[in-house]
Design an enzyme around this catalytic site. Structure first.
Site, PDB file in Angstrom:
ATOM      1  N   THR A 249       3.064   4.890   2.498  1.00  0.00           N
ATOM      2  CA  THR A 249       3.725   6.198   2.516  1.00  0.00           C
ATOM      3  C   THR A 249       3.313   7.065   3.704  1.00  0.00           C
ATOM      4  O   THR A 249       2.178   6.999   4.190  1.00  0.00           O
ATOM      5  CB  THR A 249       3.391   6.973   1.222  1.00  0.00           C
ATOM      6  OG1 THR A 249       3.772   8.346   1.370  1.00  0.00           O
ATOM      7  CG2 THR A 249       1.898   6.947   0.905  1.00  0.00           C
TER       8      THR A 249
ATOM      9  N   GLU B 255       2.579   9.988   3.394  1.00  0.00           N
ATOM     10  CA  GLU B 255       1.487  10.861   2.926  1.00  0.00           C
ATOM     11  C   GLU B 255       0.139  10.415   3.490  1.00  0.00           C
ATOM     12  O   GLU B 255      -0.818  11.172   3.488  1.00  0.00           O
ATOM     13  CB  GLU B 255       1.436  10.857   1.398  1.00  0.00           C
ATOM     14  CG  GLU B 255       2.493  11.706   0.736  1.00  0.00           C
ATOM     15  CD  GLU B 255       2.327  13.188   1.017  1.00  0.00           C
ATOM     16  OE1 GLU B 255       1.308  13.759   0.639  1.00  0.00           O
ATOM     17  OE2 GLU B 255       3.223  13.775   1.647  1.00  0.00           O
TER      18      GLU B 255
ATOM     19  N   TYR C 109      -3.560  11.013  -4.008  1.00  0.00           N
ATOM     20  CA  TYR C 109      -2.483  10.013  -3.890  1.00  0.00           C
ATOM     21  C   TYR C 109      -2.498   9.377  -2.500  1.00  0.00           C
ATOM     22  O   TYR C 109      -2.473   8.153  -2.359  1.00  0.00           O
ATOM     23  CB  TYR C 109      -1.125  10.689  -4.163  1.00  0.00           C
ATOM     24  CG  TYR C 109       0.066   9.842  -3.763  1.00  0.00           C
ATOM     25  CD1 TYR C 109       0.529   8.813  -4.582  1.00  0.00           C
ATOM     26  CD2 TYR C 109       0.740  10.077  -2.554  1.00  0.00           C
ATOM     27  CE1 TYR C 109       1.623   8.029  -4.209  1.00  0.00           C
ATOM     28  CE2 TYR C 109       1.838   9.307  -2.182  1.00  0.00           C
ATOM     29  CZ  TYR C 109       2.265   8.286  -3.007  1.00  0.00           C
ATOM     30  OH  TYR C 109       3.350   7.515  -2.628  1.00  0.00           O
TER      31      TYR C 109
ATOM     32  N   LYS D 136      -3.253   5.440  -1.628  1.00  0.00           N
ATOM     33  CA  LYS D 136      -2.259   4.626  -0.914  1.00  0.00           C
ATOM     34  C   LYS D 136      -2.859   4.035   0.371  1.00  0.00           C
ATOM     35  O   LYS D 136      -2.505   2.930   0.777  1.00  0.00           O
ATOM     36  CB  LYS D 136      -1.023   5.471  -0.568  1.00  0.00           C
ATOM     37  CG  LYS D 136      -0.046   5.635  -1.720  1.00  0.00           C
ATOM     38  CD  LYS D 136       0.754   4.357  -1.963  1.00  0.00           C
ATOM     39  CE  LYS D 136       1.796   4.548  -3.045  1.00  0.00           C
ATOM     40  NZ  LYS D 136       2.525   3.314  -3.376  1.00  0.00           N
TER      41      LYS D 136
HETATM   42  P1  NDP Z   1       8.783   6.505  -8.997  1.00  0.00           P
HETATM   43  O1  NDP Z   1       7.727   7.472  -9.386  1.00  0.00           O
HETATM   44  O2  NDP Z   1      10.203   6.849  -9.243  1.00  0.00           O
HETATM   45  O3  NDP Z   1       8.483   5.095  -9.717  1.00  0.00           O
HETATM   46  C1  NDP Z   1       7.179   4.618  -9.884  1.00  0.00           C
HETATM   47  C2  NDP Z   1       7.206   3.406 -10.795  1.00  0.00           C
HETATM   48  O4  NDP Z   1       5.865   2.954 -11.010  1.00  0.00           O
HETATM   49  C3  NDP Z   1       7.801   3.664 -12.179  1.00  0.00           C
HETATM   50  O5  NDP Z   1       8.577   2.559 -12.571  1.00  0.00           O
HETATM   51  C4  NDP Z   1       6.548   3.767 -13.051  1.00  0.00           C
HETATM   52  O6  NDP Z   1       6.765   3.464 -14.409  1.00  0.00           O
HETATM   53  C5  NDP Z   1       5.700   2.700 -12.400  1.00  0.00           C
HETATM   54  N1  NDP Z   1       4.288   2.770 -12.796  1.00  0.00           N
HETATM   55  C6  NDP Z   1       3.490   3.858 -12.798  1.00  0.00           C
HETATM   56  N2  NDP Z   1       2.263   3.530 -13.242  1.00  0.00           N
HETATM   57  C7  NDP Z   1       2.280   2.211 -13.532  1.00  0.00           C
HETATM   58  C8  NDP Z   1       1.329   1.298 -14.040  1.00  0.00           C
HETATM   59  N3  NDP Z   1       0.087   1.675 -14.341  1.00  0.00           N
HETATM   60  N4  NDP Z   1       1.693   0.004 -14.213  1.00  0.00           N
HETATM   61  C9  NDP Z   1       2.945  -0.396 -13.921  1.00  0.00           C
HETATM   62  N5  NDP Z   1       3.915   0.429 -13.444  1.00  0.00           N
HETATM   63  C10 NDP Z   1       3.577   1.723 -13.257  1.00  0.00           C
HETATM   64  O7  NDP Z   1       8.561   6.169  -7.451  1.00  0.00           O
HETATM   65  P2  NDP Z   1       9.645   5.796  -6.311  1.00  0.00           P
HETATM   66  O8  NDP Z   1      10.591   4.821  -6.859  1.00  0.00           O
HETATM   67  O9  NDP Z   1      10.124   7.038  -5.679  1.00  0.00           O
HETATM   68  O10 NDP Z   1       8.698   5.100  -5.240  1.00  0.00           O
HETATM   69  C11 NDP Z   1       8.427   3.697  -5.272  1.00  0.00           C
HETATM   70  C12 NDP Z   1       7.102   3.432  -4.573  1.00  0.00           C
HETATM   71  O11 NDP Z   1       7.188   3.832  -3.221  1.00  0.00           O
HETATM   72  C13 NDP Z   1       5.907   4.171  -5.151  1.00  0.00           C
HETATM   73  O12 NDP Z   1       4.778   3.333  -5.014  1.00  0.00           O
HETATM   74  C14 NDP Z   1       5.759   5.386  -4.248  1.00  0.00           C
HETATM   75  O13 NDP Z   1       4.423   5.848  -4.248  1.00  0.00           O
HETATM   76  C15 NDP Z   1       6.172   4.791  -2.924  1.00  0.00           C
HETATM   77  N6  NDP Z   1       6.763   5.710  -1.978  1.00  0.00           N
HETATM   78  C16 NDP Z   1       7.836   6.472  -2.341  1.00  0.00           C
HETATM   79  C17 NDP Z   1       8.461   7.281  -1.430  1.00  0.00           C
HETATM   80  C18 NDP Z   1       9.628   8.127  -1.793  1.00  0.00           C
HETATM   81  O14 NDP Z   1       9.953   9.052  -1.033  1.00  0.00           O
HETATM   82  N7  NDP Z   1      10.309   7.869  -2.899  1.00  0.00           N
HETATM   83  C19 NDP Z   1       8.001   7.333  -0.019  1.00  0.00           C
HETATM   84  C20 NDP Z   1       6.892   6.435   0.266  1.00  0.00           C
HETATM   85  C21 NDP Z   1       6.311   5.657  -0.681  1.00  0.00           C
HETATM   86  P3  NDP Z   1       7.119   4.643 -15.487  1.00  0.00           P
HETATM   87  O15 NDP Z   1       8.607   4.830 -15.388  1.00  0.00           O
HETATM   88  O16 NDP Z   1       6.667   4.045 -16.766  1.00  0.00           O
HETATM   89  O17 NDP Z   1       6.354   5.858 -15.082  1.00  0.00           O
HETATM   90  P1  GDR Z   2       6.007  14.627  -1.525  1.00  0.00           P
HETATM   91  O1  GDR Z   2       7.313  15.048  -2.325  1.00  0.00           O
HETATM   92  O2  GDR Z   2       4.809  15.366  -1.970  1.00  0.00           O
HETATM   93  O3  GDR Z   2       6.361  14.707  -0.074  1.00  0.00           O
HETATM   94  O4  GDR Z   2       5.831  13.112  -1.998  1.00  0.00           O
HETATM   95  P2  GDR Z   2       7.673  16.351  -3.183  1.00  0.00           P
HETATM   96  O5  GDR Z   2       9.149  16.337  -3.282  1.00  0.00           O
HETATM   97  O6  GDR Z   2       6.894  16.426  -4.445  1.00  0.00           O
HETATM   98  O7  GDR Z   2       7.186  17.566  -2.242  1.00  0.00           O
HETATM   99  C1  GDR Z   2       7.712  17.765  -0.940  1.00  0.00           C
HETATM  100  C2  GDR Z   2       7.243  19.094  -0.409  1.00  0.00           C
HETATM  101  O8  GDR Z   2       7.887  20.145  -1.133  1.00  0.00           O
HETATM  102  C3  GDR Z   2       6.913  21.130  -1.439  1.00  0.00           C
HETATM  103  N1  GDR Z   2       7.359  21.892  -2.618  1.00  0.00           N
HETATM  104  C4  GDR Z   2       7.503  21.415  -3.854  1.00  0.00           C
HETATM  105  N2  GDR Z   2       7.324  20.170  -4.348  1.00  0.00           N
HETATM  106  C5  GDR Z   2       7.597  19.969  -5.666  1.00  0.00           C
HETATM  107  N3  GDR Z   2       7.481  18.737  -6.174  1.00  0.00           N
HETATM  108  N4  GDR Z   2       7.991  20.993  -6.497  1.00  0.00           N
HETATM  109  C6  GDR Z   2       8.157  22.267  -6.031  1.00  0.00           C
HETATM  110  O9  GDR Z   2       8.514  23.164  -6.779  1.00  0.00           O
HETATM  111  C7  GDR Z   2       7.914  22.487  -4.650  1.00  0.00           C
HETATM  112  N5  GDR Z   2       8.011  23.564  -3.858  1.00  0.00           N
HETATM  113  C8  GDR Z   2       7.673  23.206  -2.625  1.00  0.00           C
HETATM  114  C9  GDR Z   2       5.637  20.338  -1.679  1.00  0.00           C
HETATM  115  O10 GDR Z   2       4.503  21.200  -1.623  1.00  0.00           O
HETATM  116  C10 GDR Z   2       5.739  19.328  -0.548  1.00  0.00           C
HETATM  117  O11 GDR Z   2       5.244  19.881   0.631  1.00  0.00           O
HETATM  118  C11 GDR Z   2       6.950  12.243  -2.113  1.00  0.00           C
HETATM  119  C12 GDR Z   2       6.634  11.211  -3.208  1.00  0.00           C
HETATM  120  O12 GDR Z   2       7.789  10.427  -3.446  1.00  0.00           O
HETATM  121  C13 GDR Z   2       5.497  10.305  -2.774  1.00  0.00           C
HETATM  122  O13 GDR Z   2       5.331   9.259  -3.730  1.00  0.00           O
HETATM  123  C14 GDR Z   2       5.846   9.698  -1.418  1.00  0.00           C
HETATM  124  O14 GDR Z   2       4.808   8.866  -0.974  1.00  0.00           O
HETATM  125  C15 GDR Z   2       6.113  10.805  -0.394  1.00  0.00           C
HETATM  126  O15 GDR Z   2       7.191  11.594  -0.879  1.00  0.00           O
HETATM  127  C16 GDR Z   2       6.508  10.248   0.951  1.00  0.00           C
END
Ligand code: NDP
Ligand code: GDR
Length: 338
Positions: A126, A128, A150, A154
């Site tokens: 990520t 992050e 987090y 990662k």
């Molecule tokens: P989500 O939070 O939508 O999905 C995470 C998944 O992980 C869910 O299916 C969740 O299951 C599962 N999970 C959590 N804990 C466990 C566990 N202990 N054992 C098995 N499964 C578990 O994430 P995204 O789909 O958005 O992201 C996918 C991956 O990519 C993640 O690893 C995230 O950190 C990473 N990532 C995401 C980005 C983004 O912008 N979306 C950017 C960069 C990286 P449950 O539904 O039960 O909670």
């Molecule tokens: P991020 O996503 O932390 O980048 O992680 P998020 O959407 O939670 O926050 C993005 C930015 O918005 C600001 N923010 C808020 N965020 C949330 N959630 N709720 C609020 O009300 C709010 N107001 C402002 C946050 O402070 C932050 O700066 C996501 C996840 O999908 C990670 O798993 C992944 O790795 C990174 O994106 C890339």
């Protein structure tokens, strides 16, 4: 070909399942046992009942379970998407986040090393990990400086993937993905919170949306484009690390304005810091307010990625603009809430 996707109940898991089924794979998709498991994302994509999708109960923190999963599936590719992925929660649950998001990836790498070191492994890394950014834009050579439990977890998983590549010759690739969103994004993340909120305000079901740091800037892309990049990484000749991003960054405030416009509302911003608010220009009502409860103990202020390597080496591109993505999300939330 048999593939494992961990975390198929999440956003990316659903899109990747759809993609790999279309490519003719048999997918072993893992989910966690909870009292109320939901496959709503797979159902929305129309793939939940696909005969080539096998749902397997699995917890990333259980090494034995990882070994049995790899053995019984006969998989040749493993996509590790499971994680405690919400940055905000990682400050309250740093230990759990470390166990799942960090050590969980190690369990899969160990299982691959023990059962079949020829398996190809994708690690969901990520942006992050860049955290307090050391260069603009960020690419594969930028130094890391994570700013949350987090991000730290990662980074551990990222380096373990590289270490297993170098120590044991395992085909482990790491995708450093910048934020990617979609109508299937969880409601706790800011884009979906905003598009859902704007839809509800438009429909008269919510008075005011409360947000944290409006100045944070993110490089937001479309999740469906990004899972294609994950697949491409595992089809390459050699394992490597790639950034997937759009190369454009916008603030949370700008995303609110964009979502409001897509919902037919014109926003006017006033004030600064905690006193800042957004009004509906037509009615004068305050529909967006800042609530410090959503601030984070340490913030990632600015992310913008350079995806040149993925473009050149993998032929990966993301054609969807932020305006198109935002409009798609608002439209879906208007329908869901209507
Ligand atoms: P989500 O939070 O939508 O999905 C995470 C998944 O992980 C869910 O299916 C969740 O299951 C599962 N999970 C959590 N804990 C466990 C566990 N202990 N054992 C098995 N499964 C578990 O994430 P995204 O789909 O958005 O992201 C996918 C991956 O990519 C993640 O690893 C995230 O950190 C990473 N990532 C995401 C980005 C983004 O912008 N979306 C950017 C960069 C990286 P449950 O539904 O039960 O909670
Ligand atoms: P991020 O996503 O932390 O980048 O992680 P998020 O959407 O939670 O926050 C993005 C930015 O918005 C600001 N923010 C808020 N965020 C949330 N959630 N709720 C609020 O009300 C709010 N107001 C402002 C946050 O402070 C932050 O700066 C996501 C996840 O999908 C990670 O798993 C992944 O790795 C990174 O994106 C890339």
């Amino acid at each position: 070909m048999n593939v494992i996707i961990t975390g198929i109940t999440g956003q990316d898991g659903a899109y990747l399942t759809q993609l790999l089924l279309e490519k003719g794979c048999t997918v072993y998709g893992t989910y966690r046992r909870t009292s109320s498991v939901s496959f709503w994302r797979l159902e929305e994509l129309g793939v939940a009942d696909n005969p080539n999708l096998h749902l397997v109960e699995f917890d990333l923190t259980d090494l034995g379970s990882a070994i049995r999963l790899i053995e019984s599936s006969g998989a040749t590719e493993v996509y590790n998407l499971a994680a405690q992925s919400f940055v905000g929660v990682s400050f309250d649950q740093p230990h759990t986040t470390g166990q799942i998001t960090g050590l969980g990836a190690l369990n899969l790498l160990e299982a691959i090393r023990i059962v079949n070191p020829k398996i190809r492994f994708y690690q969901a890394s990520t942006s992050e990990m860049f955290g307090k950014v050391q260069a603009i834009p960020q690419d594969e050579n930028t130094n890391f400086y994570p700013r949350s439990p987090y991000g730290v977890a990662k980074l551990y998983a990222h380096w373990m993937t590289i270490n297993y590549r170098e120590s044991y010759g395992i085909f482990g690739s790491s995708g450093i993905l910048f934020n990617h969103e979609s109508p299937l994004r969880g409601l706790e993340f800011v884009t979906r919170k905003i598009t859902d909120g704007m839809a509800k305000i438009k429909l008269g079901k919510l008075d005011q949306l409360q947000l944290g740091n409006l100045d944070a800037k993110r490089d937001w892309g479309y999740a469906k484009d990004y899972v294609e990049g994950m697949w491409r990484m595992l089809q390459a000749d050699t394992p490597d690390t790639y950034v997937l991003a759009t190369g454009r960054t916008e603030s949370v405030r700008d995303f609110v304005t964009m979502a409001a416009k897509a919902a037919g509302i014109t926003m006017e911003w006033q004030g600064q810091g905690e006193a800042e608010c957004g009004r509906d220009a037509a009615t004068g009502k305050v529909i967006v307010a800042v609530n410090p409860k959503f601030y984070r103990p340490a913030e990632v202020e600015l992310l913008i990625g350079n995806p040149a390597k993925a473009k050149t080496e993998l032929g990966w591109e993301t054609p969807t603009t932020l305006e198109q993505l935002c409009a798609m999300m608002v439209e879906a939330d208007l329908q869901r809430n209507g």
